[in-house]
Design an enzyme around this catalytic site. Sequence first.
Site, PDB file in Angstrom:
ATOM      1  N   ARG A 187       2.141  -7.000  -9.265  1.00 34.17           N
ATOM      2  CA  ARG A 187       2.458  -6.365  -7.973  1.00 34.17           C
ATOM      3  C   ARG A 187       2.547  -7.366  -6.829  1.00 34.17           C
ATOM      4  NH1 ARG A 187      -2.865  -3.162  -5.594  1.00 34.17           N
ATOM      5  NH2 ARG A 187      -4.354  -4.864  -5.798  1.00 34.17           N
ATOM      6  N   HIS A 223       1.134   2.648 -10.458  1.00 35.71           N
ATOM      7  CA  HIS A 223       0.207   3.134  -9.419  1.00 35.71           C
ATOM      8  C   HIS A 223       0.979   4.013  -8.421  1.00 35.71           C
ATOM      9  CE1 HIS A 223      -2.996   3.134  -6.514  1.00 35.71           C
ATOM     10  NE2 HIS A 223      -3.679   2.164  -7.091  1.00 35.71           N
ATOM     11  N   ARG A 230       0.872  -1.193   0.000  1.00 32.83           N
ATOM     12  CA  ARG A 230       0.000   0.000   0.000  1.00 32.83           C
ATOM     13  C   ARG A 230       0.899   1.231   0.000  1.00 32.83           C
ATOM     14  NH1 ARG A 230      -4.413   0.322  -1.787  1.00 32.83           N
ATOM     15  NH2 ARG A 230      -5.284  -1.347  -0.505  1.00 32.83           N
ATOM     16  N   GLN A 260      -7.652  -8.427  -8.336  1.00 31.54           N
ATOM     17  CA  GLN A 260      -7.673  -7.006  -8.724  1.00 31.54           C
ATOM     18  C   GLN A 260      -6.252  -6.521  -9.034  1.00 31.54           C
ATOM     19  OE1 GLN A 260     -10.080  -3.968  -7.906  1.00 31.54           O
ATOM     20  NE2 GLN A 260      -8.812  -2.750  -6.548  1.00 31.54           N
ATOM     21  N   GLU A 319      -1.669   8.140 -11.499  1.00 32.96           N
ATOM     22  CA  GLU A 319      -1.212   6.857 -12.019  1.00 32.96           C
ATOM     23  C   GLU A 319      -1.240   6.863 -13.544  1.00 32.96           C
ATOM     24  OE1 GLU A 319      -3.969   4.093 -10.166  1.00 32.96           O
ATOM     25  OE2 GLU A 319      -4.178   5.453  -8.479  1.00 32.96           O
ATOM     26  N   ASP A 371     -11.794   8.909  -7.525  1.00 34.19           N
ATOM     27  CA  ASP A 371     -11.322   7.724  -8.239  1.00 34.19           C
ATOM     28  C   ASP A 371     -11.735   7.880  -9.705  1.00 34.19           C
ATOM     29  OD1 ASP A 371     -10.394   5.271  -8.952  1.00 34.19           O
ATOM     30  OD2 ASP A 371     -11.668   4.106  -7.594  1.00 34.19           O
TER      31      ASP A 371
HETATM   32  C1  BG6 Z   1      -6.881   2.704  -8.072  1.00 34.09           C
HETATM   33  C2  BG6 Z   1      -8.277   2.340  -8.499  1.00 34.09           C
HETATM   34  O1  BG6 Z   1      -6.015   2.629  -9.166  1.00 34.09           O
HETATM   35  O2  BG6 Z   1      -6.433   1.797  -7.080  1.00 34.09           O
HETATM   36  C3  BG6 Z   1      -9.193   2.304  -7.284  1.00 34.09           C
HETATM   37  O3  BG6 Z   1      -8.753   3.260  -9.457  1.00 34.09           O
HETATM   38  C4  BG6 Z   1      -8.632   1.386  -6.233  1.00 34.09           C
HETATM   39  O4  BG6 Z   1     -10.482   1.887  -7.692  1.00 34.09           O
HETATM   40  C5  BG6 Z   1      -7.202   1.811  -5.911  1.00 34.09           C
HETATM   41  O5  BG6 Z   1      -9.450   1.454  -5.075  1.00 34.09           O
HETATM   42  C6  BG6 Z   1      -6.547   0.917  -4.878  1.00 34.09           C
HETATM   43  O6  BG6 Z   1      -6.595  -0.410  -5.296  1.00 34.09           O
HETATM   44  P1  BG6 Z   1      -6.053  -1.570  -4.372  1.00 34.09           P
HETATM   45  O7  BG6 Z   1      -6.351  -2.862  -5.083  1.00 34.09           O
HETATM   46  O8  BG6 Z   1      -4.581  -1.339  -4.215  1.00 34.09           O
HETATM   47  O9  BG6 Z   1      -6.780  -1.455  -3.062  1.00 34.09           O
END
Ligand code: BG6
Length: 315
Positions: free
Chosen positions: A105, A185, A76, A100, A290, A230
Amino acid sequence: MERAKKPAAIPVSPIQPTPQVSISDDSSRVTASLPTGERVDILLYGATVISWKSANGKENLFLSSKASLDGSKAVRGGIPIVFPVFGPPKSDHATSRLPQHGFARISRWEYLGKSSSESSTLPNSKGDASVKLDFGLSDSMIDSSNWDYPFNLTYSVTLSQDSLETSLVVRNTGASNYGFQVLFHSYLVVDDITKTTISGLEEAAFVDKTQGAKEVEPAKKPISIGSETDRVYTLPSENTITVSEQGTQRYEITRDMLSDVVVWNPWVEKAKSMADFGPDEGYKQMVCVEAGSVSVWNTLDAGETWEGQQRIKVL
Ligand code: BG6
């Protein structure tokens, strides 16, 4: 006693300081620093840049105080790499079995080595101006039960005195074509999100993910953030994005082959709901800008390569 025919001293050029690169004892991360003091730390897990400091010691990337750095989940903060799918995969797509933001990553990458730029010959030079670190990931290194398509990724992180560049080369090493999405990201540090503006996106339409992916017309003004944000903007790669605080420019983001820019800030409730986001108020000190290619699928034919890159410059 002085020798009559003393040989002339052989001229030696002064030794130029060079970038230093080290690998941690547990082989979990690579650190590079320039003679001028800039520094970058990269976890092999996800090839995630987790810290990028300017020469004055100032951190440019937000890293959650609760981020897992042990390889148990995506980091994170820093710069996680999103590949080959952005967001949650669709059930009818080749990426459907992936989590997701894909596998890049959450996979352990291989460190391939470094290269430095030529030393400057200027008398007041402080040594090499940049260092490039290369990392690799291929299909044999991931859980193949979730992804059927052979690939080879080369990720390069270049640390220079005023910027950090990330570049990804995707090579289709298989026999059939496939589509992918990709995104850097980047979690940028800001002092105060309420005084932060992002310009360069004024003329771009966007998809607002906080409103059920509603398509929104260009705002025609710089972005300020005062609630959960977002958004996926689509705009030419040539357009520069600038992040400013109280009118002073702080970061400039330039892109190549990356025609989307996601702007994300979780704000109060979402930040609290994320187990690995800390401190709770941390959303005030970050904004994700991003650079990626996520609104379409990039199709890669067998044997073909694709390359995209971003450069974040500290102003
Ligand atoms: C962003 C997305 O790139 O990443 C968001 O647009 C998402 O929708 C955010 O909540 C964080 O994603 P994650 O999977 O790291 O919690």
